[in-house]
Design a protein around this motif. Sequence first.
Motif, PDB file in Angstrom:
ATOM      1  N   ILE A  81      -5.702   2.183  -0.978  1.00 24.26           N
ATOM      2  CA  ILE A  81      -4.926   3.386  -0.684  1.00 24.26           C
ATOM      3  C   ILE A  81      -3.767   3.043   0.250  1.00 24.26           C
ATOM      4  N   VAL A  82      -4.046   2.181   1.242  1.00 23.70           N
ATOM      5  CA  VAL A  82      -2.987   1.733   2.145  1.00 23.70           C
ATOM      6  C   VAL A  82      -1.929   0.941   1.376  1.00 23.70           C
ATOM      7  N   MET A  83      -2.370   0.043   0.484  1.00 24.11           N
ATOM      8  CA  MET A  83      -1.436  -0.767  -0.292  1.00 24.11           C
ATOM      9  C   MET A  83      -0.530   0.116  -1.141  1.00 24.11           C
ATOM     10  N   VAL A  84      -1.114   1.095  -1.807  1.00 21.77           N
ATOM     11  CA  VAL A  84      -0.320   2.001  -2.631  1.00 21.77           C
ATOM     12  C   VAL A  84       0.678   2.775  -1.770  1.00 21.77           C
ATOM     13  N   GLY A  85       0.208   3.238  -0.607  1.00 22.20           N
ATOM     14  CA  GLY A  85       1.079   4.005   0.278  1.00 22.20           C
ATOM     15  C   GLY A  85       2.241   3.199   0.815  1.00 22.20           C
ATOM     16  N   VAL A  86       2.015   1.935   1.080  1.00 21.83           N
ATOM     17  CA  VAL A  86       3.070   1.082   1.632  1.00 21.83           C
ATOM     18  C   VAL A  86       4.051   0.642   0.548  1.00 21.83           C
ATOM     19  N   ILE A  87       3.532   0.135  -0.560  1.00 24.53           N
ATOM     20  CA  ILE A  87       4.400  -0.430  -1.600  1.00 24.53           C
ATOM     21  C   ILE A  87       5.199   0.651  -2.330  1.00 24.53           C
ATOM     22  N   LEU A  88       4.569   1.811  -2.565  1.00 23.12           N
ATOM     23  CA  LEU A  88       5.218   2.864  -3.346  1.00 23.12           C
ATOM     24  C   LEU A  88       5.654   4.038  -2.473  1.00 23.12           C
ATOM     25  N   ARG A  89       6.068   3.733  -1.271  1.00 26.78           N
ATOM     26  CA  ARG A  89       6.432   4.790  -0.339  1.00 26.78           C
ATOM     27  C   ARG A  89       7.615   5.617  -0.830  1.00 26.78           C
ATOM     28  N   GLU A  90       8.512   5.003  -1.589  1.00 24.65           N
ATOM     29  CA  GLU A  90       9.697   5.701  -2.075  1.00 24.65           C
ATOM     30  C   GLU A  90       9.456   6.386  -3.418  1.00 24.65           C
ATOM     31  N   GLN A  91       8.264   6.283  -3.972  1.00 21.75           N
ATOM     32  CA  GLN A  91       7.964   6.894  -5.269  1.00 21.75           C
ATOM     33  C   GLN A  91       6.706   7.749  -5.135  1.00 21.75           C
ATOM     34  N   PRO A  92       6.817   8.933  -4.546  1.00 23.61           N
ATOM     35  CA  PRO A  92       5.631   9.763  -4.250  1.00 23.61           C
ATOM     36  C   PRO A  92       4.813  10.147  -5.474  1.00 23.61           C
ATOM     37  N   GLY A  93       5.483  10.386  -6.618  1.00 19.11           N
ATOM     38  CA  GLY A  93       4.743  10.763  -7.822  1.00 19.11           C
ATOM     39  C   GLY A  93       3.848   9.642  -8.309  1.00 19.11           C
ATOM     40  N   PHE A  94       4.410   8.446  -8.402  1.00 22.61           N
ATOM     41  CA  PHE A  94       3.638   7.284  -8.837  1.00 22.61           C
ATOM     42  C   PHE A  94       2.573   6.945  -7.788  1.00 22.61           C
ATOM     43  N   GLN A  95       2.923   7.129  -6.538  1.00 23.83           N
ATOM     44  CA  GLN A  95       1.970   6.877  -5.446  1.00 23.83           C
ATOM     45  C   GLN A  95       0.759   7.788  -5.566  1.00 23.83           C
ATOM     46  N   LEU A  96       0.986   9.063  -5.838  1.00 21.80           N
ATOM     47  CA  LEU A  96      -0.110  10.015  -5.988  1.00 21.80           C
ATOM     48  C   LEU A  96      -0.991   9.648  -7.170  1.00 21.80           C
ATOM     49  N   SER A  97      -0.372   9.242  -8.279  1.00 23.68           N
ATOM     50  CA  SER A  97      -1.137   8.892  -9.475  1.00 23.68           C
ATOM     51  C   SER A  97      -2.039   7.688  -9.222  1.00 23.68           C
ATOM     52  N   LEU A  98      -1.484   6.660  -8.599  1.00 25.08           N
ATOM     53  CA  LEU A  98      -2.286   5.462  -8.342  1.00 25.08           C
ATOM     54  C   LEU A  98      -3.373   5.724  -7.305  1.00 25.08           C
ATOM     55  N   THR A  99      -3.068   6.560  -6.327  1.00 25.56           N
ATOM     56  CA  THR A  99      -4.084   6.899  -5.325  1.00 25.56           C
ATOM     57  C   THR A  99      -5.259   7.610  -5.981  1.00 25.56           C
ATOM     58  N   GLN A 100      -4.975   8.531  -6.875  1.00 24.85           N
ATOM     59  CA  GLN A 100      -6.048   9.209  -7.597  1.00 24.85           C
ATOM     60  C   GLN A 100      -6.836   8.230  -8.467  1.00 24.85           C
ATOM     61  N   LEU A 101      -6.142   7.267  -9.065  1.00 25.48           N
ATOM     62  CA  LEU A 101      -6.822   6.259  -9.874  1.00 25.48           C
ATOM     63  C   LEU A 101      -7.777   5.441  -9.018  1.00 25.48           C
ATOM     64  N   VAL A 102      -7.331   5.060  -7.823  1.00 27.52           N
ATOM     65  CA  VAL A 102      -8.187   4.309  -6.901  1.00 27.52           C
ATOM     66  C   VAL A 102      -9.418   5.121  -6.535  1.00 27.52           C
ATOM     67  N   LEU A 103      -9.229   6.390  -6.250  1.00 26.06           N
ATOM     68  CA  LEU A 103     -10.356   7.242  -5.859  1.00 26.06           C
ATOM     69  C   LEU A 103     -11.360   7.405  -6.988  1.00 26.06           C
ATOM     70  N   PHE A 104     -10.881   7.586  -8.203  1.00 24.92           N
ATOM     71  CA  PHE A 104     -11.785   7.765  -9.329  1.00 24.92           C
ATOM     72  C   PHE A 104     -12.465   6.471  -9.727  1.00 24.92           C
ATOM     73  N   CYS A 105     -11.776   5.333  -9.591  1.00 18.79           N
ATOM     74  CA  CYS A 105     -12.368   4.047  -9.983  1.00 18.79           C
ATOM     75  C   CYS A 105     -13.557   3.685  -9.118  1.00 18.79           C
ATOM     76  N   LYS A 106     -13.688   4.227  -7.951  1.00 21.50           N
ATOM     77  CA  LYS A 106     -14.779   3.886  -7.044  1.00 21.50           C
ATOM     78  C   LYS A 106     -15.975   4.801  -7.207  1.00 21.50           C
ATOM     79  N   HIS A 107     -15.902   5.747  -8.135  1.00 19.50           N
ATOM     80  CA  HIS A 107     -17.043   6.661  -8.338  1.00 19.50           C
ATOM     81  C   HIS A 107     -17.846   6.241  -9.558  1.00 19.50           C
TER      82      HIS A 107
END
Length: 226
Positions: free
Chosen positions: A200-226
Amino acid sequence: CLVPNLEYEHKWYGYQALPIIVSVILGLYIVLHFLFKRFFLCQKKKRLTCSHASPIVGLQLILMYYLYMMLARRILYIFNCVDTDPSDGYQYTEFTSIECEGGMCRCWVEGGVQMRLVYFAIPAIFLYIIGFPAYIFYIVKTFKNEIKEDQLLRAQDLGDTVAENPFAYHVRVRYHRIYYHFKPSKTYWFLYVIFRKFWIVMVGVILREQPGFQLSLTQLVLFCKH
């Protein structure tokens, strides 16, 4: 806000030193409490003189767990360099500093703020970002059987005393915060939670200028761990 002109570099050092300072304070508390028990209460058995140490170790672990995302984000910001639009041939950090011209700090300039922080950020990666999960893995691997036994006892509301939990009581007192939320067969799940924090930190740092893509990848990370 209390010190508005505090240099970013000094704040960064303060963030990274926080776990070390807290660990030193807790270590001093353990030593002083041991001396108090040993010389003022005249307790000689190790079971009595060191009984306060295990809860402190558990407290330190959970403190590091809550600081992990903040520390990782601050460390990785140092390496997150972006071009200007239009580019002037240099890359700049996401953070600003009053020591840099116009507040914008150039990356990879010898003697600059970013390069000074890089020299500390690299060992911080091994100490915090890699070191903390490695330490948790060591605990889970070393005390795997004791953790499972303690979890089975916990499911039956047992194990709060040495008599009920002779083989794993010390593990419960010291490490229960890293496994008591999970099933006995999932003693390693705490590591998944830490890795999720890291990504989540990596996504937030690398994609800081792309909030839409950042949100999508963050959700993917959250779902992949369930």
